[in-house]
Design a protein around this motif. Structure first.
Motif, PDB file in Angstrom:
ATOM      1  N   LEU A  80       0.817  -1.210   0.000  1.00 29.18           N
ATOM      2  CA  LEU A  80       0.000   0.000   0.000  1.00 29.18           C
ATOM      3  C   LEU A  80       0.854   1.266   0.000  1.00 29.18           C
ATOM      4  CD1 LEU A  80      -2.772   1.360   0.119  1.00 29.18           C
ATOM      5  CD2 LEU A  80      -2.699   1.127   2.611  1.00 29.18           C
ATOM      6  N   GLU A  81       1.961   1.257   0.725  1.00 36.02           N
ATOM      7  CA  GLU A  81       2.781   2.468   0.792  1.00 36.02           C
ATOM      8  C   GLU A  81       3.361   2.840  -0.569  1.00 36.02           C
ATOM      9  OE1 GLU A  81       5.314  -0.905   2.721  1.00 36.02           O
ATOM     10  OE2 GLU A  81       3.215  -0.253   2.662  1.00 36.02           O
ATOM     11  N   GLU A  82       3.614   1.833  -1.416  1.00 34.61           N
ATOM     12  CA  GLU A  82       4.098   2.115  -2.773  1.00 34.61           C
ATOM     13  C   GLU A  82       2.972   2.672  -3.637  1.00 34.61           C
ATOM     14  OE1 GLU A  82       7.003   2.186  -4.043  1.00 34.61           O
ATOM     15  OE2 GLU A  82       8.145   1.278  -2.404  1.00 34.61           O
ATOM     16  N   LYS A  83       1.787   2.107  -3.489  1.00 30.16           N
ATOM     17  CA  LYS A  83       0.652   2.590  -4.281  1.00 30.16           C
ATOM     18  C   LYS A  83       0.265   4.016  -3.883  1.00 30.16           C
ATOM     19  CE  LYS A  83      -1.653  -1.276  -3.320  1.00 30.16           C
ATOM     20  NZ  LYS A  83      -2.658  -2.374  -3.296  1.00 30.16           N
ATOM     21  N   MET A  84       0.384   4.329  -2.605  1.00 24.74           N
ATOM     22  CA  MET A  84       0.024   5.671  -2.145  1.00 24.74           C
ATOM     23  C   MET A  84       0.988   6.741  -2.673  1.00 24.74           C
ATOM     24  SD  MET A  84      -2.822   5.566  -0.545  1.00 24.74           S
ATOM     25  CE  MET A  84      -2.891   7.101   0.399  1.00 24.74           C
ATOM     26  N   LYS A  85       2.151   6.333  -3.131  1.00 24.54           N
ATOM     27  CA  LYS A  85       3.099   7.291  -3.723  1.00 24.54           C
ATOM     28  C   LYS A  85       2.569   7.852  -5.044  1.00 24.54           C
ATOM     29  CE  LYS A  85       7.267   5.228  -1.676  1.00 24.54           C
ATOM     30  NZ  LYS A  85       8.529   4.491  -1.952  1.00 24.54           N
ATOM     31  N   VAL A  86       1.617   7.132  -5.658  1.00 25.01           N
ATOM     32  CA  VAL A  86       1.009   7.613  -6.909  1.00 25.01           C
ATOM     33  C   VAL A  86      -0.484   7.848  -6.694  1.00 25.01           C
ATOM     34  CG1 VAL A  86       2.701   6.712  -8.543  1.00 25.01           C
ATOM     35  CG2 VAL A  86       0.934   5.183  -7.680  1.00 25.01           C
ATOM     36  N   LEU A  87      -0.828   8.360  -5.521  1.00 27.09           N
ATOM     37  CA  LEU A  87      -2.216   8.690  -5.199  1.00 27.09           C
ATOM     38  C   LEU A  87      -2.772   9.642  -6.249  1.00 27.09           C
ATOM     39  CD1 LEU A  87      -4.546   8.592  -3.029  1.00 27.09           C
ATOM     40  CD2 LEU A  87      -3.514  10.663  -2.076  1.00 27.09           C
ATOM     41  N   ARG A  88      -4.025   9.472  -6.586  1.00 23.05           N
ATOM     42  CA  ARG A  88      -4.635  10.321  -7.610  1.00 23.05           C
ATOM     43  C   ARG A  88      -4.479  11.811  -7.261  1.00 23.05           C
ATOM     44  NH1 ARG A  88      -9.517  12.501  -5.831  1.00 23.05           N
ATOM     45  NH2 ARG A  88     -10.474  11.381  -4.081  1.00 23.05           N
ATOM     46  N   ASN A  89      -4.374  12.609  -8.301  1.00 22.89           N
ATOM     47  CA  ASN A  89      -4.252  14.050  -8.106  1.00 22.89           C
ATOM     48  C   ASN A  89      -5.570  14.746  -8.442  1.00 22.89           C
ATOM     49  OD1 ASN A  89      -4.393  14.086 -10.926  1.00 22.89           O
ATOM     50  ND2 ASN A  89      -2.179  14.340 -11.177  1.00 22.89           N
ATOM     51  N   GLU A  90      -5.545  16.065  -8.484  1.00 20.58           N
ATOM     52  CA  GLU A  90      -6.775  16.828  -8.741  1.00 20.58           C
ATOM     53  C   GLU A  90      -7.297  16.638 -10.157  1.00 20.58           C
ATOM     54  OE1 GLU A  90      -3.358  19.097 -10.145  1.00 20.58           O
ATOM     55  OE2 GLU A  90      -3.801  18.103  -8.228  1.00 20.58           O
ATOM     56  N   LYS A  91      -6.460  16.101 -11.059  1.00 19.82           N
ATOM     57  CA  LYS A  91      -6.888  15.815 -12.429  1.00 19.82           C
ATOM     58  C   LYS A  91      -7.445  14.399 -12.566  1.00 19.82           C
ATOM     59  CE  LYS A  91      -5.390  19.634 -14.585  1.00 19.82           C
ATOM     60  NZ  LYS A  91      -4.750  19.766 -15.876  1.00 19.82           N
ATOM     61  N   HIS A  92      -7.560  13.695 -11.451  1.00 22.83           N
ATOM     62  CA  HIS A  92      -8.019  12.297 -11.433  1.00 22.83           C
ATOM     63  C   HIS A  92      -7.117  11.414 -12.279  1.00 22.83           C
ATOM     64  CE1 HIS A  92     -11.606  12.865  -9.003  1.00 22.83           C
ATOM     65  NE2 HIS A  92     -11.754  14.019  -9.624  1.00 22.83           N
ATOM     66  N   ARG A  93      -5.845  11.439 -11.919  1.00 25.05           N
ATOM     67  CA  ARG A  93      -4.834  10.549 -12.476  1.00 25.05           C
ATOM     68  C   ARG A  93      -4.154   9.850 -11.312  1.00 25.05           C
ATOM     69  NH1 ARG A  93      -3.688  12.427 -17.704  1.00 25.05           N
ATOM     70  NH2 ARG A  93      -5.567  13.488 -18.414  1.00 25.05           N
ATOM     71  N   GLY A  94      -4.023   8.534 -11.389  1.00 23.82           N
ATOM     72  CA  GLY A  94      -3.311   7.811 -10.364  1.00 23.82           C
ATOM     73  C   GLY A  94      -4.199   6.894  -9.531  1.00 23.82           C
ATOM     74  N   TYR A  95      -3.674   6.519  -8.380  1.00 25.94           N
ATOM     75  CA  TYR A  95      -4.253   5.459  -7.551  1.00 25.94           C
ATOM     76  C   TYR A  95      -5.424   5.949  -6.700  1.00 25.94           C
ATOM     77  CZ  TYR A  95      -4.441   1.929  -3.798  1.00 25.94           C
ATOM     78  OH  TYR A  95      -4.850   0.981  -2.900  1.00 25.94           O
ATOM     79  N   THR A  96      -6.477   5.136  -6.633  1.00 24.58           N
ATOM     80  CA  THR A  96      -7.607   5.393  -5.737  1.00 24.58           C
ATOM     81  C   THR A  96      -7.709   4.226  -4.754  1.00 24.58           C
ATOM     82  OG1 THR A  96      -9.149   4.368  -7.317  1.00 24.58           O
ATOM     83  CG2 THR A  96      -8.920   6.752  -7.392  1.00 24.58           C
ATOM     84  N   PRO A  97      -7.505   4.484  -3.458  1.00 24.74           N
ATOM     85  CA  PRO A  97      -7.531   3.414  -2.457  1.00 24.74           C
ATOM     86  C   PRO A  97      -8.935   2.860  -2.223  1.00 24.74           C
ATOM     87  CG  PRO A  97      -6.404   5.390  -1.638  1.00 24.74           C
ATOM     88  CD  PRO A  97      -7.138   5.778  -2.876  1.00 24.74           C
ATOM     89  N   ILE A  98      -9.004   1.749  -1.514  1.00 17.66           N
ATOM     90  CA  ILE A  98     -10.281   1.182  -1.082  1.00 17.66           C
ATOM     91  C   ILE A  98     -11.037   2.234  -0.269  1.00 17.66           C
ATOM     92  CG2 ILE A  98     -11.325  -0.562   0.435  1.00 17.66           C
ATOM     93  CD1 ILE A  98      -9.042  -2.428  -0.445  1.00 17.66           C
ATOM     94  N   LEU A  99     -12.338   2.334  -0.495  1.00 18.14           N
ATOM     95  CA  LEU A  99     -13.261   3.265   0.159  1.00 18.14           C
ATOM     96  C   LEU A  99     -13.127   4.697  -0.340  1.00 18.14           C
ATOM     97  CD1 LEU A  99     -13.126   2.069   3.905  1.00 18.14           C
ATOM     98  CD2 LEU A  99     -14.516   1.185   2.030  1.00 18.14           C
ATOM     99  N   ASP A 100     -12.253   4.947  -1.327  1.00 21.42           N
ATOM    100  CA  ASP A 100     -12.080   6.300  -1.855  1.00 21.42           C
ATOM    101  C   ASP A 100     -13.354   6.808  -2.527  1.00 21.42           C
ATOM    102  OD1 ASP A 100     -10.090   8.534  -2.858  1.00 21.42           O
ATOM    103  OD2 ASP A 100     -11.213   7.908  -4.629  1.00 21.42           O
ATOM    104  N   GLU A 101     -14.069   5.904  -3.170  1.00 16.80           N
ATOM    105  CA  GLU A 101     -15.242   6.295  -3.956  1.00 16.80           C
ATOM    106  C   GLU A 101     -16.518   5.830  -3.266  1.00 16.80           C
ATOM    107  OE1 GLU A 101     -16.332   6.308  -8.737  1.00 16.80           O
ATOM    108  OE2 GLU A 101     -14.989   4.794  -7.925  1.00 16.80           O
ATOM    109  N   TYR A 117      -7.079   2.679 -10.525  1.00 18.81           N
ATOM    110  CA  TYR A 117      -5.994   3.506 -11.048  1.00 18.81           C
ATOM    111  C   TYR A 117      -6.487   4.194 -12.318  1.00 18.81           C
ATOM    112  CZ  TYR A 117      -1.124   4.918 -11.609  1.00 18.81           C
ATOM    113  OH  TYR A 117       0.030   5.654 -11.668  1.00 18.81           O
ATOM    114  N   TYR A 118      -6.456   5.533 -12.308  1.00 20.14           N
ATOM    115  CA  TYR A 118      -6.912   6.334 -13.446  1.00 20.14           C
ATOM    116  C   TYR A 118      -5.762   6.674 -14.385  1.00 20.14           C
ATOM    117  CZ  TYR A 118     -11.493   7.581 -11.337  1.00 20.14           C
ATOM    118  OH  TYR A 118     -12.767   7.573 -10.820  1.00 20.14           O
TER     119      TYR A 118
END
Length: 350
Positions: A80-101, A117-118
């Motif tokens: 998870l810590e590696e995936k969170m390094k590419v957390l989605r940004n304000e343009k909706h690009r990148g990783y969305t964790p469980i419960l994000d949506e 992942y967008y």
């Protein structure tokens, strides 16, 4: 006995279906067929009946699809810590964790029990258009961590624009010119968004088994926002559709995963364009404790496209049901309504 032929495979009501679910029998559109009248007729029937259908012989090889799924799994297998390094940004690009949506706040007690992942249209920083919502540079995992990952996803994002062929058949089904949606202000410069999705198995999280009575869902009931969505899935069941979203009680039917086929569904913008003749269809995902992977490709028109009732879909007795709205305005609001505010993650990381 009802049946549908898909790539010479017969799907019947005896197909193994998840408990308490009815199997939805969907039409199948063959993009390699020379009989365009048959394709238009079949698609129109599907749009009027369920808003969902299969598409086969779309030109993307099964070998490449398997590579895309394999690369998707490689990413979601990361800590998870590696995936969170590419957390989605304000343009909706990148990783969305469980419960994000959170797609169905009236029925869900938490967000969706899925991670995603967008990946959008790549527009380098500083180039014309990069300042627009949903455009700009993508967020990519480190090449050292996942070599070849970006190249695979960029290739798939490009090849999935075969969806424009589906849009042409939809145009004909609405008695429009076949190239109606090809205009620059529509799909000439689309907001095409690829989303990798992973529903975790029971050995990972308790929410992987859905419980509609307790408000636990893999993905809550929702309609998609754009023109159409192309969905590729693995062989794990989970997707359900509700043909009549206004019914009370709602009746849910299971959609069978089909190797080599896209599951295509209509979005809100097409419902607006067609004045409700073709309706965006309510759908959800119920987790059954098995890991499930899917890949959605959302096809939306350009930012400036004004989505309003088509002349062929309105009359004195059937006036427009929806006010005109700009594509980027509608999308921005829908994403804001359904995703966790990014500031919540920033507070967690402090």
């Amino acid at each position: 006995m009802e049946k549908s032929i898909l790539n010479e495979k017969i799907i019947t009501e005896e197909t193994t279906v998840p408990a308490k679910s009815k199997l939805s029998i969907l039409n199948c559109i063959d993009l390699s067929s020379s009989n365009i009248h048959k394709s238009v007729s079949s698609l129109k029937q599907a749009c009027l009946d369920s808003g969902f259908f299969y598409v086969v012989n779309h030109g993307i090889s099964q070998e490449f699809m398997e590579e895309v799924f394999a690369q998707s799994k490689r990413f979601f297998d990361l800590p998870l810590e590696e995936k969170m390094k590419v957390l989605r940004n304000e343009k909706h690009r990148g990783y969305t964790p469980i419960l994000d949506e959170l797609l169905d706040p009236e029925k869900q007690i938490n967000g969706d029990y899925k991670e995603g992942y967008y990946i959008g249209v790549e527009v380098p920083e500083g180039e014309v258009g990069s300042e627009k919502p949903f455009y700009g540079p993508n967020v990519w995992p480190s090449k050292d961590l996942l070599p070849g990952w970006r190249e695979t996803m960029e290739k798939y994002h490009s090849e999935a624009l075969v969806s424009k062929e589906v849009a042409r058949i939809i145009a004909l089904a609405l008695d429009l010119d076949g190239d109606f949606f090809d205009k620059p202000e529509m799909l000439g410069e689309p907001i095409a968004t690829l989303r990798l999705l992973h529903y975790e198995g029971a050995r990972h999280i308790s929410g992987s088994v859905s419980d509609t009575e307790k408000g636990i869902y893999g993905a809550g009931a929702h309609t998609d926002y754009g023109l159409i969505t192309l969905l590729a899935t693995d062989d794990v069941w989970g997707l359900q559709i509700c043909k009549d979203k206004d019914a009370n009680p709602q009746i849910w039917e299971a959609v069978a995963p089909q190797k080599g086929a896209f599951i295509v569904n209509l979005g809100d913008m097409l419902e607006r364009w067609s004045n409700g003749i073709f309706r965006s269809t309510l759908h959800r995902v119920l987790g059954n404790g098995q890991e499930r992977y899917s890949i959605a490709y959302f096809v939306e028109p350009s930012h400036e496209c004004l989505v309003e009732c088509l002349p062929s879909c309105k009359s004195e007795n059937n006036p427009p049901k929806f006010p005109p709205i700009q594509c980027s305005t509608y999308l921005t609001q829908r994403y804001k309504d359904t995703h966790t505010d990014l500031s919540a993650y920033q507070k967690q990381m402090i």
